[in-house]
Design a protein around this motif. Structure first.
Motif, short mmCIF file in Angstrom:
data_model
loop_
_atom_site.label_atom_id
_atom_site.label_comp_id
_atom_site.label_asym_id
_atom_site.label_seq_id
_atom_site.Cartn_x
_atom_site.Cartn_y
_atom_site.Cartn_z
N LEU A 1 0.83 -1.19 0.00
CA LEU A 1 0.00 0.00 0.00
C LEU A 1 0.88 1.26 0.00
N GLN A 2 1.98 1.22 0.80
CA GLN A 2 2.87 2.38 0.84
C GLN A 2 3.51 2.64 -0.52
N LYS A 3 3.88 1.56 -1.21
CA LYS A 3 4.51 1.72 -2.53
C LYS A 3 3.53 2.33 -3.53
N ILE A 4 2.27 1.94 -3.44
CA ILE A 4 1.26 2.50 -4.35
C ILE A 4 1.06 3.98 -4.07
N LEU A 5 1.02 4.36 -2.80
CA LEU A 5 0.87 5.77 -2.45
C LEU A 5 2.06 6.59 -2.93
N ILE A 6 3.25 6.03 -2.76
CA ILE A 6 4.46 6.72 -3.24
C ILE A 6 4.42 6.84 -4.75
N LEU A 7 4.01 5.77 -5.44
CA LEU A 7 3.91 5.81 -6.90
C LEU A 7 2.96 6.92 -7.35
N LEU A 8 1.81 7.02 -6.70
CA LEU A 8 0.84 8.06 -7.06
C LEU A 8 1.39 9.46 -6.79
N GLN A 9 2.03 9.64 -5.63
CA GLN A 9 2.57 10.95 -5.27
C GLN A 9 3.67 11.39 -6.25
N VAL A 14 5.67 14.45 -10.98
CA VAL A 14 6.39 14.46 -12.25
C VAL A 14 5.49 15.01 -13.36
N VAL A 15 4.23 14.60 -13.38
CA VAL A 15 3.30 15.10 -14.41
C VAL A 15 3.12 16.61 -14.27
N VAL A 16 2.92 17.07 -13.04
CA VAL A 16 2.75 18.51 -12.81
C VAL A 16 4.04 19.25 -13.18
N GLY A 17 5.19 18.73 -12.75
CA GLY A 17 6.48 19.37 -13.06
C GLY A 17 6.73 19.43 -14.55
N LYS A 18 6.46 18.33 -15.26
CA LYS A 18 6.68 18.30 -16.71
C LYS A 18 5.75 19.28 -17.41
N THR A 19 4.51 19.34 -16.96
CA THR A 19 3.54 20.29 -17.54
C THR A 19 4.01 21.72 -17.33
N LEU A 20 4.47 22.02 -16.13
CA LEU A 20 4.96 23.37 -15.84
C LEU A 20 6.20 23.70 -16.67
N MET A 21 7.07 22.70 -16.90
CA MET A 21 8.26 22.93 -17.73
C MET A 21 7.88 23.28 -19.16
N ILE A 22 6.79 22.67 -19.64
CA ILE A 22 6.33 22.95 -21.01
C ILE A 22 5.66 24.33 -21.08
N LEU A 23 4.82 24.63 -20.08
CA LEU A 23 4.07 25.88 -20.11
C LEU A 23 4.90 27.09 -19.71
N LYS A 60 13.06 8.81 -16.69
CA LYS A 60 14.19 8.29 -15.90
C LYS A 60 14.20 8.90 -14.51
N TYR A 61 13.86 10.18 -14.41
CA TYR A 61 13.75 10.86 -13.12
C TYR A 61 12.70 10.17 -12.27
N LEU A 62 11.54 9.87 -12.87
CA LEU A 62 10.46 9.17 -12.17
C LEU A 62 10.96 7.82 -11.66
N GLN A 63 11.63 7.05 -12.51
CA GLN A 63 12.13 5.75 -12.11
C GLN A 63 13.13 5.86 -10.95
N PHE A 64 14.04 6.83 -11.05
CA PHE A 64 15.06 6.99 -10.02
C PHE A 64 14.43 7.37 -8.68
N LEU A 66 11.38 6.90 -7.64
CA LEU A 66 10.63 5.75 -7.10
C LEU A 66 11.55 4.72 -6.48
N LYS A 67 12.65 4.42 -7.16
CA LYS A 67 13.60 3.44 -6.65
C LYS A 67 14.15 3.87 -5.28
N VAL A 68 14.52 5.14 -5.17
CA VAL A 68 15.07 5.66 -3.92
C VAL A 68 14.03 5.62 -2.81
N LYS A 69 12.83 6.12 -3.10
CA LYS A 69 11.79 6.17 -2.08
C LYS A 69 11.35 4.77 -1.64
#
Length: 116
Positions: A1-9, A14-23, A60-64, A66-69
């Motif tokens: 359950l903790q891993k799923i919550l971390i994945l969602l967070q 990352v989605v918000v950050g990537k969107t802001l980088m584009i906009l 790759k940032y997302l993968q890294f 997640l792996k660390v957390k």
């Protein structure tokens, strides 16, 4: 359950950050450079923003992240419970586990330091 919550967070950030980088690329560049100041990444003249800035909020940032957390979940210590058997690297570069250094009934003493 903790891993799923971390994945969602992490995925949401990352989605918000990537969107802001584009906009707002200039504002995000300033923000990322400000974060780089805290870690002193910008102090190396051979390591410019163009080398590492665009990697923020990438897959790759997302993968890294997640792996660390997820790894940190395994390394949590709780009062009254056994210590986690955290992986460590010897001075020779060999990966061992913390409890490999226990000898008989002797206490294991950890000494942390920094040379900067």
């Amino acid at each position: 359950l903790q891993k799923i919550l971390i994945l969602l967070q992490v995925t949401l950030s990352v989605v918000v950050g990537k969107t802001l980088m584009i906009l707002f690329p200039n504002a995000m560049k300033r923000y990322i450079l400000k974060m780089g100041e805290k870690s002193r990444m910008n102090q190396n003249p051979k390591f410019s923003y163009e080398n590492w800035g665009p990697t923020f909020f990438s897959f790759k940032y997302l993968q890294f992240v997640l792996k660390v957390k997820w790894k940190r979940l395994e390394d949590e210590a709780h009062e009254g419970h056994p210590a986690p058997n955290t992986p460590v690297v010897t001075l020779g570069g060999e990966v061992r586990h913390l409890l490999d250094f226990m000898e008989d009934n002797r206490p294991l003493i950890l000494n942390f330091g920094s040379c900067t």
